[in-house]
Design a protein around this motif. Structure first.
Motif, PDB file in Angstrom:
ATOM      1  N   LEU A  13       0.870  -1.277   0.016  1.00  0.00           N
ATOM      2  CA  LEU A  13       0.003   0.018  -0.024  1.00  0.00           C
ATOM      3  C   LEU A  13       0.804   1.225   0.213  1.00  0.00           C
ATOM      4  CD1 LEU A  13      -2.836  -1.079   2.523  1.00  0.00           C
ATOM      5  CD2 LEU A  13      -3.011  -0.555  -0.145  1.00  0.00           C
ATOM      6  N   ILE A  15       2.956   2.119   2.757  1.00  0.00           N
ATOM      7  CA  ILE A  15       2.953   2.641   3.955  1.00  0.00           C
ATOM      8  C   ILE A  15       4.307   1.976   4.558  1.00  0.00           C
ATOM      9  CG2 ILE A  15       2.024   2.836   6.478  1.00  0.00           C
ATOM     10  CD1 ILE A  15      -0.717   2.438   5.382  1.00  0.00           C
ATOM     11  N   ALA A  20       3.316   2.183  10.750  1.00  0.00           N
ATOM     12  CA  ALA A  20       2.011   1.828  10.600  1.00  0.00           C
ATOM     13  C   ALA A  20       1.159   2.323  11.868  1.00  0.00           C
ATOM     14  CB  ALA A  20       1.807   0.454  10.298  1.00  0.00           C
ATOM     15  N   TYR A  23       0.729   6.299  11.881  1.00  0.00           N
ATOM     16  CA  TYR A  23      -0.352   6.710  10.862  1.00  0.00           C
ATOM     17  C   TYR A  23      -1.766   6.746  11.660  1.00  0.00           C
ATOM     18  CZ  TYR A  23       2.588   7.112   6.773  1.00  0.00           C
ATOM     19  OH  TYR A  23       3.352   7.539   5.754  1.00  0.00           O
ATOM     20  N   THR A 138      11.276   6.441   4.265  1.00  0.00           N
ATOM     21  CA  THR A 138      10.713   5.820   3.120  1.00  0.00           C
ATOM     22  C   THR A 138      11.633   6.043   1.936  1.00  0.00           C
ATOM     23  OG1 THR A 138       8.562   6.869   4.006  1.00  0.00           O
ATOM     24  CG2 THR A 138       8.532   6.184   1.603  1.00  0.00           C
ATOM     25  N   THR A 145       3.479   8.321  -2.474  1.00  0.00           N
ATOM     26  CA  THR A 145       2.541   7.613  -1.799  1.00  0.00           C
ATOM     27  C   THR A 145       2.551   7.815  -0.084  1.00  0.00           C
ATOM     28  OG1 THR A 145       2.877   6.084  -3.705  1.00  0.00           O
ATOM     29  CG2 THR A 145       1.563   5.346  -1.966  1.00  0.00           C
ATOM     30  N   ALA A 146       3.646   7.448   0.191  1.00  0.00           N
ATOM     31  CA  ALA A 146       3.767   7.458   1.845  1.00  0.00           C
ATOM     32  C   ALA A 146       3.441   8.958   2.349  1.00  0.00           C
ATOM     33  CB  ALA A 146       5.135   7.329   2.289  1.00  0.00           C
ATOM     34  N   TRP A 149      -0.400   9.005   2.460  1.00  0.00           N
ATOM     35  CA  TRP A 149      -0.851   8.341   3.458  1.00  0.00           C
ATOM     36  C   TRP A 149      -0.855   9.408   4.622  1.00  0.00           C
ATOM     37  CZ3 TRP A 149      -4.344   4.539   3.775  1.00  0.00           C
ATOM     38  CH2 TRP A 149      -4.257   3.517   2.991  1.00  0.00           C
ATOM     39  N   PHE A 152      -3.764  11.700   4.182  1.00  0.00           N
ATOM     40  CA  PHE A 152      -5.024  10.955   4.295  1.00  0.00           C
ATOM     41  C   PHE A 152      -5.218  10.955   5.910  1.00  0.00           C
ATOM     42  CE2 PHE A 152      -7.170   7.009   5.466  1.00  0.00           C
ATOM     43  CZ  PHE A 152      -8.011   6.731   4.669  1.00  0.00           C
ATOM     44  N   ALA A 153      -4.242  10.549   6.481  1.00  0.00           N
ATOM     45  CA  ALA A 153      -4.426  10.816   8.115  1.00  0.00           C
ATOM     46  C   ALA A 153      -4.607  11.953   8.690  1.00  0.00           C
ATOM     47  CB  ALA A 153      -3.280   9.862   8.995  1.00  0.00           C
ATOM     48  N   ASN A 281      -6.104  12.620  -1.295  1.00  0.00           N
ATOM     49  CA  ASN A 281      -4.591  12.737  -1.061  1.00  0.00           C
ATOM     50  C   ASN A 281      -4.082  11.178  -1.276  1.00  0.00           C
ATOM     51  OD1 ASN A 281      -4.587  14.933   0.258  1.00  0.00           O
ATOM     52  ND2 ASN A 281      -5.414  14.091   2.348  1.00  0.00           N
ATOM     53  N   LEU A 282      -4.655  10.202  -1.159  1.00  0.00           N
ATOM     54  CA  LEU A 282      -3.869   8.964  -1.699  1.00  0.00           C
ATOM     55  C   LEU A 282      -3.797   9.106  -3.354  1.00  0.00           C
ATOM     56  CD1 LEU A 282      -5.927   6.147   0.563  1.00  0.00           C
ATOM     57  CD2 LEU A 282      -3.576   7.347   0.870  1.00  0.00           C
TER      58      LEU A 282
END
Length: 442
Positions: A13, A15, A20, A23, A138, A145-146, A149, A152-153, A281-282
């Motif tokens: 995904l 992350i 994890a 997040y 990362t 992508t990270a 996420w 996203f959070a 966002n993702l």
């Protein structure tokens, strides 16, 4: 030929697996921080605080948040991200308690200014400290992508689920008690992130430069003109969410008192707006890794927000309290805000030898937007009204679209496709297979 070990779902995904729990903790923390975002302005107005003073209160809060956002990058280079996050959690909890126990019950505006203003130091230290942690862990191939996420959070809590929690709790326990529930959520999220994440790099300096505290502090400011592209990126980041924080001040009042929506309907609109944003966002994190960070920011972010900002005002203003139609334009606005997501990957890449300082500059821009938006409202709501303020924000987005074209990636010696990547504004092609190493901790 050797078989590669299967990757976990979290890794697939995008992350970082060691982060994890961070997040999840960030999501809960920002839900608590976002509970007030949709109703604190009218709530304070109902307590007898004039709208101009409410706007000033939000501006002071934003100044504190801007300072803390900058310090989050600086202090992460000096202390490591974990300690910065602990500091942010402690500040948020202490001054929220003072705000609830003394400032609101006494209806004391000076005490509100003190408690709420200093509480503004809390969430940027926690959230953007974690952002530095993500950048240090990362691989570059998955950095967009990270970061998607991360946002996203972040926006999943502020204000999306935060507003939804407020809409559910206020009719049951009241507006004041809901602010106490926010404190519980912030504490739970902070403890999850800080106690369950075991990545050792959170206690280490990410920059690896060996610079002392004074050099690090000065470098996080001088980088704005030492590397003008970082300065431009910071300015673009200011513009990104300036309208969002400005709208927190004027839109609850405009939608409920002028357009004709109820407070509950407005909170639902706000939740839908940023529910769209968190998934966007993702999407734009992934799109940026493939389509190009710079092009994604310019067209989906800058040009998209210039249009959506105007629609958010003019469509409900013309149609009245038509909830489905307002829902569409609110969702479109929330989606276009996410077009700026790749800037969190692009700016530290512009200064690969001082990523911590570049992130400090970017965080300064992110924090500055929290007071630039309310300051624009405070300065222009009187002479220009809501419509004029909206046009100012739309013009700022148009400027950011132009500025983004100057954010070209530097050539990287030894990278065959780096020149082409720089011309396109793409993520460097040497990471397309996802094999690039993460920046090494000190």
């Amino acid at each position: 030929m050797t078989n590669s070990p299967p990757r976990s779902l979290i890794t697939r995904l995008g992350i970082p697996p060691t982060l994890a729990w961070g997040y999840l903790g960030l999501l809960l923390f920002m839900i608590g921080d976002g509970v007030e975002s949709g109703y604190l302005s009218p709530y304070l107005a109902d307590q007898g605080i004039p709208e101009s003073r409410v706007a000033l209160l939000f501006t002071v809060y934003g100044i504190a948040a801007g300072l803390a956002a900058w310090l989050s990058g600086v202090l992460s280079e000096l202390w490591g991200p974990r300690r910065v996050m602990w500091t942010g959690l402690g500040i948020w909890g202490a001054f929220q308690t003072l705000f609830l126990l003394a400032a609101i019950p006494l209806t004391s505006y000076p005490l509100m200014m003190l408690a709420y203003g200093l509480r503004g130091l809390g969430y940027p230290l926690f959230a953007y400290g974690f952002l530095v942690w993500v950048a240090g862990v990362t691989p570059r191939a998955r950095l967009g992508t990270a970061m998607g996420w991360f946002w996203f959070a972040f926006t999943g809590g502020l204000p999306t689920l935060g507003s939804l929690v407020a809409g559910g709790l206020i009719p049951r326990i009241g507006a004041y008690a809901t602010l106490w529930a926010a404190l519980v959520l912030v504490a739970a999220g902070g403890l999850i992130a800080l106690l369950l994440v075991r990545d050792d790099r959170g206690a280490q300096r990410p920059g690896g430069t060996g610079e002392g505290p004074v050099a690090t502090l000065l470098g996080s400011v001088t980088i704005l003109w030492r590397n003008p592209r970082v300065g431009v990126g910071s300015l673009v980041r200011v513009i990104n969410t300036a309208s969002q924080f400005g709208f927190f001040v004027i839109m609850p009042i405009h939608f409920t008192r002028t357009v004709g929506f109820s407070l509950t309907q407005w909170l639902h609109l706000l939740s839908a707006m940023f529910a769209t944003n968190i998934f966007a966002n993702l999407l734009f994190g992934v799109v940026g890794d493939r389509f190009g960070w710079r092009r994604t920011i310019a067209w989906f972010g800058g040009a998209g927000c210039a249009l959506s900002t105007l629609l958010l005002f003019y469509v409900p203003d013309a149609a009245g309290p038509d909830f489905p139609l307002a829902l569409l334009v609110a969702a479109f606005y929330g989606a276009t805000l996410a077009g700026y997501v790749p800037i969190s990957a692009l700016v530290p890449t512009l200064e690969p030898k001082h990523q911590g300082q570049a992130l400090a500059a970017l965080n300064l821009g992110a924090g500055a937007s929290t007071f630039v938006g309310p300051a624009v409202v405070a300065a222009f709501i009187g002479p220009l009204g809501v419509e004029g303020v909206v046009w100012i924000f739309a013009g700022m987005y148009a400027v950011s679209c132009v500025l983004t074209h100057f954010l070209k990636l530097p050539d990287e010696p030894g990278t065959a496709d780096a020149g082409a990547a720089a011309r396109r504004g793409d993520a460097p092609e040497d990471t397309a297979a996802g094999t690039a190493p993460a920046p090494a901790p000190a």
